[in-house]
Design a protein around this motif. Sequence first.
Motif, PDB file in Angstrom:
ATOM      1  N   LEU A   8       0.827  -1.201   0.000  1.00 26.35           N
ATOM      2  CA  LEU A   8       0.000   0.000   0.000  1.00 26.35           C
ATOM      3  C   LEU A   8       0.864   1.254   0.000  1.00 26.35           C
ATOM      4  O   LEU A   8       0.604   2.208  -0.748  1.00 26.35           O
ATOM      5  N   ILE A   9       1.893   1.255   0.824  1.00 28.66           N
ATOM      6  CA  ILE A   9       2.792   2.406   0.871  1.00 28.66           C
ATOM      7  C   ILE A   9       3.493   2.588  -0.469  1.00 28.66           C
ATOM      8  O   ILE A   9       3.671   3.719  -0.948  1.00 28.66           O
ATOM      9  N   GLY A  10       3.884   1.483  -1.107  1.00 27.49           N
ATOM     10  CA  GLY A  10       4.507   1.566  -2.421  1.00 27.49           C
ATOM     11  C   GLY A  10       3.584   2.205  -3.442  1.00 27.49           C
ATOM     12  O   GLY A  10       4.026   3.007  -4.286  1.00 27.49           O
ATOM     13  N   VAL A  11       2.299   1.882  -3.379  1.00 27.93           N
ATOM     14  CA  VAL A  11       1.313   2.492  -4.274  1.00 27.93           C
ATOM     15  C   VAL A  11       1.231   3.989  -4.031  1.00 27.93           C
ATOM     16  O   VAL A  11       1.243   4.809  -4.952  1.00 27.93           O
ATOM     17  N   LEU A  12       1.167   4.385  -2.765  1.00 30.21           N
ATOM     18  CA  LEU A  12       0.996   5.785  -2.411  1.00 30.21           C
ATOM     19  C   LEU A  12       2.235   6.630  -2.721  1.00 30.21           C
ATOM     20  O   LEU A  12       2.129   7.854  -2.873  1.00 30.21           O
ATOM     21  N   GLU A  13       3.386   6.012  -2.803  1.00 28.20           N
ATOM     22  CA  GLU A  13       4.608   6.761  -3.079  1.00 28.20           C
ATOM     23  C   GLU A  13       4.849   6.978  -4.567  1.00 28.20           C
ATOM     24  O   GLU A  13       5.817   7.616  -4.954  1.00 28.20           O
ATOM     25  N   ASN A  14       3.942   6.465  -5.377  1.00 32.38           N
ATOM     26  CA  ASN A  14       4.033   6.643  -6.831  1.00 32.38           C
ATOM     27  C   ASN A  14       3.295   7.930  -7.213  1.00 32.38           C
ATOM     28  O   ASN A  14       2.081   8.046  -7.023  1.00 32.38           O
ATOM     29  N   ASP A  15       4.013   8.915  -7.761  1.00 32.84           N
ATOM     30  CA  ASP A  15       3.411  10.203  -8.101  1.00 32.84           C
ATOM     31  C   ASP A  15       2.323  10.067  -9.164  1.00 32.84           C
ATOM     32  O   ASP A  15       1.315  10.790  -9.125  1.00 32.84           O
ATOM     33  N   GLU A  16       2.512   9.149 -10.107  1.00 30.64           N
ATOM     34  CA  GLU A  16       1.490   8.937 -11.125  1.00 30.64           C
ATOM     35  C   GLU A  16       0.198   8.425 -10.506  1.00 30.64           C
ATOM     36  O   GLU A  16      -0.901   8.820 -10.918  1.00 30.64           O
ATOM     37  N   VAL A  17       0.333   7.560  -9.524  1.00 25.55           N
ATOM     38  CA  VAL A  17      -0.839   7.027  -8.831  1.00 25.55           C
ATOM     39  C   VAL A  17      -1.576   8.146  -8.100  1.00 25.55           C
ATOM     40  O   VAL A  17      -2.809   8.257  -8.169  1.00 25.55           O
ATOM     41  N   LEU A  61     -13.062  10.133   7.576  1.00 23.39           N
ATOM     42  CA  LEU A  61     -11.639  10.439   7.724  1.00 23.39           C
ATOM     43  C   LEU A  61     -11.187  11.407   6.625  1.00 23.39           C
ATOM     44  O   LEU A  61     -10.330  11.072   5.790  1.00 23.39           O
ATOM     45  N   PRO A  62     -11.720  12.620   6.600  1.00 22.08           N
ATOM     46  CA  PRO A  62     -11.389  13.545   5.508  1.00 22.08           C
ATOM     47  C   PRO A  62      -9.914  13.900   5.421  1.00 22.08           C
ATOM     48  O   PRO A  62      -9.381  14.082   4.315  1.00 22.08           O
ATOM     49  N   ARG A  63      -9.239  13.991   6.556  1.00 29.57           N
ATOM     50  CA  ARG A  63      -7.808  14.326   6.530  1.00 29.57           C
ATOM     51  C   ARG A  63      -7.009  13.229   5.852  1.00 29.57           C
ATOM     52  O   ARG A  63      -6.040  13.510   5.124  1.00 29.57           O
ATOM     53  N   PHE A  64      -7.397  11.983   6.074  1.00 29.08           N
ATOM     54  CA  PHE A  64      -6.710  10.863   5.447  1.00 29.08           C
ATOM     55  C   PHE A  64      -6.866  10.914   3.930  1.00 29.08           C
ATOM     56  O   PHE A  64      -5.937  10.593   3.186  1.00 29.08           O
ATOM     57  N   VAL A  65      -8.062  11.301   3.489  1.00 29.21           N
ATOM     58  CA  VAL A  65      -8.311  11.375   2.053  1.00 29.21           C
ATOM     59  C   VAL A  65      -7.573  12.562   1.449  1.00 29.21           C
ATOM     60  O   VAL A  65      -6.885  12.435   0.431  1.00 29.21           O
ATOM     61  N   GLN A  66      -7.697  13.724   2.065  1.00 31.37           N
ATOM     62  CA  GLN A  66      -7.078  14.937   1.520  1.00 31.37           C
ATOM     63  C   GLN A  66      -5.565  14.825   1.450  1.00 31.37           C
ATOM     64  O   GLN A  66      -4.932  15.339   0.513  1.00 31.37           O
ATOM     65  N   SER A  67      -4.966  14.169   2.445  1.00 33.99           N
ATOM     66  CA  SER A  67      -3.507  14.055   2.494  1.00 33.99           C
ATOM     67  C   SER A  67      -2.994  12.776   1.852  1.00 33.99           C
ATOM     68  O   SER A  67      -1.793  12.504   1.904  1.00 33.99           O
ATOM     69  N   ARG A  68      -3.908  11.964   1.298  1.00 28.86           N
ATOM     70  CA  ARG A  68      -3.546  10.700   0.653  1.00 28.86           C
ATOM     71  C   ARG A  68      -2.757   9.809   1.610  1.00 28.86           C
ATOM     72  O   ARG A  68      -1.671   9.306   1.290  1.00 28.86           O
TER      73      ARG A  68
END
Length: 246
Positions: A8-17, A61-68
């Motif tokens: 999951l962290i690997g997905v989130l660290e991809n700028d294209e994603v 959890l709006p902060r989680f969504v806004q901050s990805r």
Amino acid sequence: MSLQSNELIGVLENDEVKDFITKHLDDNPKVLTLKYAGKLNFDLVPVLSLLKFYQKAKHKLPRFVQSRLALTDRSYQQASSEQIASHKASILSGQSVIDLCAGLGVDSLAFASRFNRVVSIDSDPDLDELSRYNLKCLEIENIERRLGKAEDQDVDSFDWIYLDPDRRADGIRKVRIQDLQPNIYELLPKYEQKGKKVVLKLSPLLELNTLLDDWPNYIREVHFISQHNEMKEVLAFFGPGKEPCK
């Protein structure tokens, strides 16, 4: 699709994603599958899984969504809403708090706005890894995250102990207080002897009379928290000071 924390962290660290999620945050994942399958430089399946979590979590959890930030379905289900977490933080005061069963860390994040020092602990390695990643993204410095068991922690230096025992241990929803993990019937006597102030979070479905009967001189207040006309949480306050609960 269930992702491991490192995946999951690997997905989130991809700028294209992240750009894709920002562009399609409100779009139907099924439509996106038909439109983009096999046409992108990344695996679409885990990205759409995460997108579904964000769409579900945007109010809770709006902060989680806004901050990805990183979250999973299980961690989402177990977490307090950010609004309720903020309310809980607002009724506590002091310099330090230890969150002994922190899970994803939603309550810990709220406490960080009110306390100088927050120690956030959970025994699940995956949740711990996700929480550490989220703290790094948010650049929050007054939360110390630890991997460990609640019963192994030294609580002497903290103004408050916050305890949210697992009601779904072994995948089965528990209905008796004595079946929660960690065992609060082992922990509370230790805290009572030390004269510690404790907040115990419970489900509205759990029976409170047992607590009132077993700790008549230790339990002080019980708060019932509702949101959108639905009872969400019960907070039992323990500690020295006021007259016992009636």
